[in-house]
Design a protein around this motif. Sequence first.
Motif, PDB file in Angstrom:
ATOM      1  N   GLY A   1       0.810  -1.215   0.000  1.00  0.00           N
ATOM      2  CA  GLY A   1       0.000   0.000   0.000  1.00  0.00           C
ATOM      3  C   GLY A   1       0.845   1.267   0.000  1.00  0.00           C
ATOM      4  N   ARG A   2       2.112   1.120   0.354  1.00  0.00           N
ATOM      5  CA  ARG A   2       3.013   2.265   0.359  1.00  0.00           C
ATOM      6  C   ARG A   2       3.404   2.664  -1.069  1.00  0.00           C
ATOM      7  NH1 ARG A   2       4.539   6.379  -0.119  1.00  0.00           N
ATOM      8  NH2 ARG A   2       6.548   7.339   0.334  1.00  0.00           N
TER       9      ARG A   2
ATOM     10  N   ASP B   1       3.489   4.156  -4.234  1.00  0.00           N
ATOM     11  CA  ASP B   1       2.831   5.285  -4.871  1.00  0.00           C
ATOM     12  C   ASP B   1       2.952   5.072  -6.380  1.00  0.00           C
ATOM     13  OD1 ASP B   1       2.277   7.876  -5.896  1.00  0.00           O
ATOM     14  OD2 ASP B   1       2.879   8.759  -3.968  1.00  0.00           O
TER      15      ASP B   1
ATOM     16  N   HIS C   1       6.085   6.193  -7.768  1.00  0.00           N
ATOM     17  CA  HIS C   1       7.299   5.389  -7.669  1.00  0.00           C
ATOM     18  C   HIS C   1       7.448   4.517  -8.904  1.00  0.00           C
ATOM     19  CE1 HIS C   1       6.620   5.529  -3.022  1.00  0.00           C
ATOM     20  NE2 HIS C   1       7.180   6.648  -3.465  1.00  0.00           N
TER      21      HIS C   1
ATOM     22  N   TYR D   1      -1.080  -5.109   7.327  1.00  0.00           N
ATOM     23  CA  TYR D   1      -1.698  -3.839   7.730  1.00  0.00           C
ATOM     24  C   TYR D   1      -3.179  -3.830   7.331  1.00  0.00           C
ATOM     25  CZ  TYR D   1       3.192  -2.552   8.194  1.00  0.00           C
ATOM     26  OH  TYR D   1       4.515  -2.525   8.544  1.00  0.00           O
TER      27      TYR D   1
ATOM     28  N   GLY E   1       3.163   2.496  10.474  1.00  0.00           N
ATOM     29  CA  GLY E   1       4.212   2.771   9.498  1.00  0.00           C
ATOM     30  C   GLY E   1       4.070   2.036   8.183  1.00  0.00           C
ATOM     31  N   CYS E   2       2.844   1.684   7.800  1.00  0.00           N
ATOM     32  CA  CYS E   2       2.691   0.952   6.540  1.00  0.00           C
ATOM     33  C   CYS E   2       2.895   1.868   5.341  1.00  0.00           C
ATOM     34  CB  CYS E   2       1.333   0.268   6.449  1.00  0.00           C
ATOM     35  SG  CYS E   2      -0.080   1.375   6.244  1.00  0.00           S
ATOM     36  N   GLY E   3       2.574   3.151   5.504  1.00  0.00           N
ATOM     37  CA  GLY E   3       2.819   4.114   4.436  1.00  0.00           C
ATOM     38  C   GLY E   3       1.685   4.254   3.440  1.00  0.00           C
ATOM     39  N   SER E   4       0.554   3.591   3.688  1.00  0.00           N
ATOM     40  CA  SER E   4      -0.575   3.693   2.753  1.00  0.00           C
ATOM     41  C   SER E   4      -1.041   5.129   2.591  1.00  0.00           C
ATOM     42  CB  SER E   4      -1.756   2.852   3.253  1.00  0.00           C
ATOM     43  OG  SER E   4      -1.488   1.502   3.068  1.00  0.00           O
TER      44      SER E   4
ATOM     45  N   ALA F   1       0.725   7.832   2.872  1.00  0.00           N
ATOM     46  CA  ALA F   1       1.685   8.606   2.084  1.00  0.00           C
ATOM     47  C   ALA F   1       1.476   8.348   0.604  1.00  0.00           C
ATOM     48  CB  ALA F   1       3.114   8.233   2.497  1.00  0.00           C
ATOM     49  N   ALA F   2       1.149   7.079   0.274  1.00  0.00           N
ATOM     50  CA  ALA F   2       0.926   6.747  -1.135  1.00  0.00           C
ATOM     51  C   ALA F   2      -0.363   7.362  -1.630  1.00  0.00           C
ATOM     52  CB  ALA F   2       0.891   5.238  -1.304  1.00  0.00           C
TER      53      ALA F   2
ATOM     54  N   ALA G   1       6.226   9.005   4.590  1.00  0.00           N
ATOM     55  CA  ALA G   1       6.396   7.741   5.310  1.00  0.00           C
ATOM     56  C   ALA G   1       7.878   7.671   5.658  1.00  0.00           C
ATOM     57  CB  ALA G   1       5.986   6.558   4.444  1.00  0.00           C
TER      58      ALA G   1
ATOM     59  N   PHE H   1      10.855   5.329   4.589  1.00  0.00           N
ATOM     60  CA  PHE H   1      10.469   4.802   3.288  1.00  0.00           C
ATOM     61  C   PHE H   1       9.860   5.942   2.469  1.00  0.00           C
ATOM     62  CE2 PHE H   1      10.606   1.183   6.093  1.00  0.00           C
ATOM     63  CZ  PHE H   1      11.320   0.260   5.336  1.00  0.00           C
ATOM     64  N   SER H   2      10.458   7.115   2.564  1.00  0.00           N
ATOM     65  CA  SER H   2       9.904   8.268   1.870  1.00  0.00           C
ATOM     66  C   SER H   2      10.100   8.119   0.373  1.00  0.00           C
ATOM     67  CB  SER H   2      10.598   9.542   2.346  1.00  0.00           C
ATOM     68  OG  SER H   2      11.930   9.539   1.892  1.00  0.00           O
ATOM     69  N   SER H   3       9.307   8.870  -0.369  1.00  0.00           N
ATOM     70  CA  SER H   3       9.419   8.812  -1.826  1.00  0.00           C
ATOM     71  C   SER H   3      10.837   9.134  -2.253  1.00  0.00           C
ATOM     72  CB  SER H   3       8.453   9.793  -2.462  1.00  0.00           C
ATOM     73  OG  SER H   3       7.149   9.312  -2.267  1.00  0.00           O
TER      74      SER H   3
END
Lengths: 153, 1019
Positions: free
Chosen positions: A57-58, A60, A63, A87, B971-974, B976-977, B986, B989-991
């Motif tokens: 899900g992270r 993007d 990316h 998650y 901290g899954c980052g969903s 942020a995406a 995130a 694990f930032s872009s």
Amino acid sequence: MSAESAAAPAAAKTDGWEPKIVAFCCNWCSYGGADSAGMGRFQQPASTRIIRVMCSGRIDPLHVFNAFLEGADAVLVTGCHIGDCHYVNGNDKTKIKYKYLENVVHELGIEKERLQLNWISASEGEKFANFIRDVTAQIKKLGPSPLKPEGVA
Amino acid sequence: MKGSVAVVGGGIAGIQAALDLADSGFKTYLIESRPSIGGVMSQLDKTFPTNDCAMCILSPKLVETARHPNIELLSYSDVKSITGKAGDFKVKVIRKARYVDETKCTGCGSCTEKCPSKVADEYNAGMARRKSIYIPFAQAIPRVATIDAAHCIYLTKGKCGMCKKVCGPKAVDYEQKDKEVELNVGSVVLATGFKPFDPSVLKQYRFDHPDVITALQFERLLSASGPTQGHVTKQTDGKVPKNIAFIQCVGSRNPRINRKHCSSVCCMYATKESIIAKEHDPELNITIFHIDIRAYGKNFEEFYNRAQREYGIKYINSRPSEVTVGPNNALSLKYEDFNTGDLVSKNFDMVVLSIGLDPADSTHALAKSSGIALDDFGNIATSIENPVETSVAGIYVCGVAQGPKDIPDTVAQASAAASKAAALLSPERGTLIKERKFPEEKKLSIEPRIGVFVCHCGINIGSVVNVPQVVEYAKTLPGVTYAQEMLYACSSDSQVTIKDAISKNDLNRVVVASCTPRTHEPLFQNTCREAGLNPYLFELANIREHCSWVHSKEKERATEKAKGIVQMAVAKSALFQPLYKQKVDLINKALVLGGGVAGMTAALDIANNGYHVTLVEKEKELGGMLREMTELYDGKKPADVLKELIGKVSGNKNIKIINEAKLIKVEGYLGNFKGTILASGKELPVDFGAAVVATGARNLEPSGLFEYGKDSHVVTQAQLEKMLANSISAKNVTMIQCVGARSKEREYCGRTCCVDAVKNAIRIKKTNSSANVYVLYRDMRTYGVMEKLYGNARELGVVFIKYEPENPPKVQNGSVIVHDVMLNLDIELASDLIVLSTPLVAGENEEINQLFKIPLDKNKFFLEAHPKLRPVDFATDGIFLCGSAQAPKLIEEAISQASAAASRACTILSRKFIETEGAISIVNEAKCIGCGTCVTVCPYNAPSLYDVTVKAEEVTYTTKKSKINAASCKGCGSCAAACPAGAITAQHFSSKEIGEAIDAFQKGVKSISLEKGVVEVTV
């Protein structure tokens, strides 16, 4: 390297050319699957670099575009099987985003083999290795990405 | 009462018990007789059935033990006596003279290098030589030298003194004497392990011949750190062998030498060693001579099948009568070929004796001096209901000291023993402990100064990837100040090296190129912390699982890829910023799912540790599968056992039992779960900090097999068990083993069915000695001390007939027709009762798997975090597992696991707070448009919108902005995406970080420039 490949595009497609593949893996399942492939010694082509994220899900869409723009010959989006997300539902969101991504990437003229989605659990080492093997073979047939100088036929 | 525990024995059992106790708030002394902890596991090359590198999984535990502020390690020390009573024991310990001051020795190894005296190296099972002053192995803990007084030239003859001369810190002290210390502790855990059987007493196996070696010696030959660097060679001529024979049950299942027990592990280690040897050299021919192959554990049968199918390892069902040495020193084996009945003689280049596990001498001595009862086999005696309690209250036992067992069963028992000791001392919890302290973080210089450490992992990486080349390459990368190679990056000496390098080179980012972050990241992060670096300034580059292991035949490509992986890690790490965890409160209560013997034991242990438990059972009454049983194999009545256990559970004020209920909803995270229980149509809320899943399994209904369901004389073993509550009239009983197990559709072994069959066969014979009982089997898997039952059954006249899976028995008109392999004949057994031994199959695990998001294996049993060292943990923090929900197991094993799960849960419940994730998402308020997308996507309700009044130059307006609750964010980052404004980062694990890694792969890192504390990477 790019200059050399551009000089002989036809040959480059088949002989010794190794595609560059970016695989996004989630920490809990598909990255573990890649680890299991290692533990099981399931051999695979050295074409792929894994980018670990905590959850699919992270990932993007940007990316993925970034990877293509930087010259990836293929991009793999992987995560836990639906229902197994660490998650809760990150991969459900990935699935939705992926549908959109697929369309855009296709509209851009990138072949569908170059963007693939796969759900791989932490125990599916063999599946991971087979996936890398299959994708690498498919991309070798296609040749370099059309976004690369050497990929423009 | 004292809040401290002495753990005797520093093998994997002692280490696990000590870590659990220390993590639960008890001061723990770990006493080990050898110079280093690690036990026999440290000598293993790999572990079955996953072929995980043994040292790779053990070493982090060794390091953790050495670092733990609440563990005091007394290595090279023997326990002389234990006196006193539960809550207040006096343990007399002899600290043997090391002739080296532990506080001064740095483990540099100069003394070892210069020492002129060489002796047989016990770490390499005598296959190599070590010096008289030595550090037993590279990853030894403590990493200090020890002088072998029996062989030291100075100590024996008064000459030499070389080590003292070369020792920089002046640690060598020839005057040191044995010292007796007395520890005052509340409880004692015995983890004294075993002694490998010495095969020289079995003269017929010619152990005097150099090419007849023990399996432990063969293990050392296979190991990269062994005498031949992992190449199997003959001791006689150094040549590579072509034909290797394994002889099983050497020192096991042999009443003639008073070793009646099965050693439990030899079938699997022989299989493992054969597979590894074949991986090294595919041309090898390996034959394993065995009585039964006992592949009874989780994934063992699959491993055994793979050994035959994929590696061509030959299994011959015969116990060779002797090894003969012919002309030219050639070895041959004499055995009976059961297919032809002929006596065969076959030549082999090497013979490996699969030696059994004997009780350790120290176990015997300690038991005698402290009044602890032993069983018939010389193991510390326990009972089915109390598998870790010795005859002395307050003294507990775990591991092979209690009976032969494999590593996961040992680890489970170790945690179980810890749980019991902790429960006993629970009022004193936390009274004698220290907090773990890290030095203050050093100020970061703006410029990244990255250190890269590239691991050989013995030969795991180094034999494929050209490590020195990767190091040289790393040095050329921008931002990299320092790079070096390491033999084992995870070993304790390597941690010292890394810390030194950090301080000497003022490193502010660290990249270790070795194995997977999934197992090793915490270790290196702690090393960074000890060197004053924030743990989030660390990155692992996985060049083993993702590189050397999967490109083992393409060395150049693998090296190139390893460079690429390091490059990506370096580019990413340059952007890392320090991150900090927050402390949040936790709920010191547990939830246990399942009211069988496992669930009840787990609940009771947690309650006895002083924490509240909610026990949820789906049935009307507690008891689970034990309710279906009518006798245990030691003759006890399950009803009595259950009555006592249910009495304890219902009478415990810390336990709330909810019957006819199930968990239907759960949310939250480690330390803070909120769930909903549905009970009699009502929904009840439940809060808990940790959960134990003990939902059991069910018996397979063998519909369609062997006329079951058609012929009323055909029953299952479980049905026979019930019938045997009363005497049965059947005169001719035939049992068929492996019904619905070890088959195409269900590959695994049922583990308990052989023991159940033998137990019930004995029961029938005992009540009616004239009854004929036949057991048709493939392999009798009465492992460990259960072998005794098998012997009893045969003595009572139970007839065991071996059949082949290709030629299974047939049930016809009330008879069973079986092809007897030994006689090579079809036999018809007229039977008035035909009993099918079916395995346990997974219950309704999918519901719970969905609720907690915990994984299932391919047979739908729950999948533990690690098959060897984390047998009762899930990969998800705060949730634990026990009993047959994990895989089929015997009652005492389920009880051990249940106590183990309780112990693991208590390591959480005993905390004062939970630390949040450090790598969580944060919102940049200036960019946030208050759309609420993050609120929608977050499964943990971490983001929320709040009103902000914005004052622009001429206008003032109120708008919404998002903020993320650090305690809830995983901290899954969903988010942020999903954020359309790019306002959420995130962290870690930032872009940008991901982007740099992608760019580095495609184009390589060209430069890293820095301005005003912001790192820019150009590619």
